[in-house]
Enzyme design. Sequence first.
Site, PDB file in Angstrom:
ATOM      1  N   CYS A 102      41.306  40.380  43.008  1.00  0.00           N
ATOM      2  CA  CYS A 102      42.019  39.803  41.871  1.00  0.00           C
ATOM      3  C   CYS A 102      41.916  40.589  40.565  1.00  0.00           C
ATOM      4  O   CYS A 102      40.850  40.705  39.971  1.00  0.00           O
ATOM      5  CB  CYS A 102      41.453  38.397  41.657  1.00  0.00           C
ATOM      6  SG  CYS A 102      42.407  37.419  40.533  1.00  0.00           S
TER       7      CYS A 102
ATOM      8  N   GLU B  74      49.994  41.538  40.213  1.00  0.00           N
ATOM      9  CA  GLU B  74      49.623  42.107  41.507  1.00  0.00           C
ATOM     10  C   GLU B  74      49.995  41.186  42.661  1.00  0.00           C
ATOM     11  O   GLU B  74      49.984  39.967  42.512  1.00  0.00           O
ATOM     12  CB  GLU B  74      48.107  42.321  41.561  1.00  0.00           C
ATOM     13  CG  GLU B  74      47.602  43.226  40.474  1.00  0.00           C
ATOM     14  CD  GLU B  74      46.092  43.343  40.471  1.00  0.00           C
ATOM     15  OE1 GLU B  74      45.426  42.730  41.334  1.00  0.00           O
ATOM     16  OE2 GLU B  74      45.581  44.056  39.600  1.00  0.00           O
TER      17      GLU B  74
ATOM     18  N   CYS C 137      49.396  37.251  49.259  1.00  0.00           N
ATOM     19  CA  CYS C 137      48.616  36.673  48.167  1.00  0.00           C
ATOM     20  C   CYS C 137      49.400  36.926  46.883  1.00  0.00           C
ATOM     21  O   CYS C 137      49.642  38.078  46.518  1.00  0.00           O
ATOM     22  CB  CYS C 137      47.251  37.363  48.143  1.00  0.00           C
ATOM     23  SG  CYS C 137      46.218  36.843  46.766  1.00  0.00           S
TER      24      CYS C 137
ATOM     25  N   CYS D 289      35.528  37.416  37.351  1.00  0.00           N
ATOM     26  CA  CYS D 289      36.887  37.723  37.807  1.00  0.00           C
ATOM     27  C   CYS D 289      37.559  38.709  36.852  1.00  0.00           C
ATOM     28  O   CYS D 289      37.577  38.498  35.639  1.00  0.00           O
ATOM     29  CB  CYS D 289      37.685  36.422  37.887  1.00  0.00           C
ATOM     30  SG  CYS D 289      39.445  36.671  38.207  1.00  0.00           S
TER      31      CYS D 289
ATOM     32  N   CYS E  22      36.834  32.958  34.109  1.00  0.00           N
ATOM     33  CA  CYS E  22      35.698  33.001  35.039  1.00  0.00           C
ATOM     34  C   CYS E  22      35.009  34.357  34.855  1.00  0.00           C
ATOM     35  O   CYS E  22      35.666  35.405  34.845  1.00  0.00           O
ATOM     36  CB  CYS E  22      36.168  32.808  36.481  1.00  0.00           C
ATOM     37  SG  CYS E  22      36.923  31.186  36.720  1.00  0.00           S
TER      38      CYS E  22
ATOM     39  N   CYS F 132      45.061  35.284  32.917  1.00  0.00           N
ATOM     40  CA  CYS F 132      44.553  33.946  33.211  1.00  0.00           C
ATOM     41  C   CYS F 132      43.694  33.491  32.038  1.00  0.00           C
ATOM     42  O   CYS F 132      42.968  34.280  31.443  1.00  0.00           O
ATOM     43  CB  CYS F 132      43.694  33.981  34.488  1.00  0.00           C
ATOM     44  SG  CYS F 132      43.137  32.338  35.021  1.00  0.00           S
TER      45      CYS F 132
HETATM   46  N1  SAH Z   1      42.731  30.515  39.667  1.00  0.00           N
HETATM   47  C1  SAH Z   1      42.663  30.308  41.081  1.00  0.00           C
HETATM   48  C2  SAH Z   1      43.050  31.556  41.882  1.00  0.00           C
HETATM   49  C3  SAH Z   1      42.099  32.663  41.579  1.00  0.00           C
HETATM   50  S1  SAH Z   1      41.913  34.044  42.700  1.00  0.00           S
HETATM   51  C4  SAH Z   1      41.284  29.860  41.468  1.00  0.00           C
HETATM   52  O1  SAH Z   1      40.407  29.915  40.623  1.00  0.00           O
HETATM   53  O2  SAH Z   1      41.084  29.432  42.597  1.00  0.00           O
HETATM   54  C5  SAH Z   1      41.347  33.371  44.214  1.00  0.00           C
HETATM   55  C6  SAH Z   1      39.845  33.354  44.442  1.00  0.00           C
HETATM   56  O3  SAH Z   1      39.227  34.613  44.228  1.00  0.00           O
HETATM   57  C7  SAH Z   1      39.126  32.344  43.565  1.00  0.00           C
HETATM   58  O4  SAH Z   1      38.227  31.620  44.359  1.00  0.00           O
HETATM   59  C8  SAH Z   1      38.376  33.245  42.611  1.00  0.00           C
HETATM   60  O5  SAH Z   1      37.268  32.602  42.051  1.00  0.00           O
HETATM   61  C9  SAH Z   1      38.034  34.400  43.522  1.00  0.00           C
HETATM   62  N2  SAH Z   1      37.633  35.616  42.821  1.00  0.00           N
HETATM   63  C10 SAH Z   1      38.065  36.080  41.631  1.00  0.00           C
HETATM   64  N3  SAH Z   1      37.444  37.215  41.306  1.00  0.00           N
HETATM   65  C11 SAH Z   1      36.586  37.488  42.313  1.00  0.00           C
HETATM   66  C12 SAH Z   1      35.643  38.532  42.547  1.00  0.00           C
HETATM   67  N4  SAH Z   1      35.472  39.515  41.664  1.00  0.00           N
HETATM   68  N5  SAH Z   1      34.942  38.482  43.696  1.00  0.00           N
HETATM   69  C13 SAH Z   1      35.121  37.481  44.584  1.00  0.00           C
HETATM   70  N6  SAH Z   1      35.977  36.480  44.423  1.00  0.00           N
HETATM   71  C14 SAH Z   1      36.702  36.471  43.287  1.00  0.00           C
END
Ligand code: SAH
Length: 339
Positions: free
Chosen positions: A331, A90, A103, A117, A114, A110
């Site tokens: 994301c 995406e 972005c 996510c 987390c 990944c």
């Molecule tokens: N791996 C990288 C990039 C991830 S996406 C990182 O962890 O920073 C960028 C941001 O979006 C990260 O801070 C991630 O934790 C956040 N993110 C992912 N899923 C999310 C969600 N469902 N709601 C809010 N933020 C989210």
Amino acid sequence: MTTRYNITLEQLTQHLATLNEKPFRAKQIWEGLYQQCRPLSEITNVGADLRDHLGDFLPLALSEVVRRDGDHGTTTKWLWQSERDHTQIETVLMRYRDRATVCVSSQAGCAMACSFCATGQAGFERHLDVGEIVEQVVRAQHDSPQRVSNVVFMGMGEPLANLDAVWAATERIHADMGISARHITISTVGIVPGMRKLADLPLPVTLAVSLHAPDDELRDELVPINKRYPIAAVIEAAREYVARKGRRVTFEYACIERVNDQLVRAEALADLLRGFPGGAHVNLIPLNATAGFNGSPAGNLRIQNFANALTDRGVNATVRRNRGTDIDAACGQLRARNA
Ligand code: SAH
């Protein structure tokens, strides 16, 4: 076999030499692709035969599966499919009055898992190559009436787990597309060795660290890699980054109602970040609810109180407005919806 935005200038120059083209042709095509950022078919200062040949020899890496416009046309989200193995990734373009931000994804899937996510819930597929990363920025620019001024590695994947490709892409986005290094943000879950390597690399790109909790107990649950690189180690690596680059670090915090948005946690976060060199900046983002996570976004008032608790204690905080929630722009969400 390579792709249009994966080939290097050197390789392109060599290839054109085998076709007995004049050396300056490679430069012309390169400038057309990046500096002027035109689709190959519109680089009309080279002949149609050569353009046709390059179209076949250097195919695009990504084909569009879904494209959605939201926020009254100022946000565009793409779901792409790799021509090579049909893996899906995406990209989001967000246009504002004074800037336009793309972005990008750095990996398909990944491995960081987390819990909140959507990408983490789906697991890891593979690293993206340089061309697949750069092409996301280029194709967003092709569709943008505004010049792309910012690139954030906040799409799918952990950029510091694919640092070689991410860095080569960053150099091209910077040197060839002309996007300033400080307008390129690499967001990490907190891979400490990767943060150190990034600090050794030359461009002063902006570092964002996804913190989401001020204490290891909660962060272990939300961000499992915290068990390997706990909060203190991540903050220390972020300090080193500031010392080396002189750039402010941003800390991201997805606010989850009654999970990490309590005032005691705001106070603990302020204690953790008070006195951070250059002044830490906390970005509070309401959680985007995802299918695999049992949690909801913190309410506006709770987020505002959390922000106030930080600023009252001398830690800079902003609440980030969500963009693209009408088009599954968070994301991994568009892909999850299309699966
Ligand atoms: N791996 C990288 C990039 C991830 S996406 C990182 O962890 O920073 C960028 C941001 O979006 C990260 O801070 C991630 O934790 C956040 N993110 C992912 N899923 C999310 C969600 N469902 N709601 C809010 N933020 C989210």
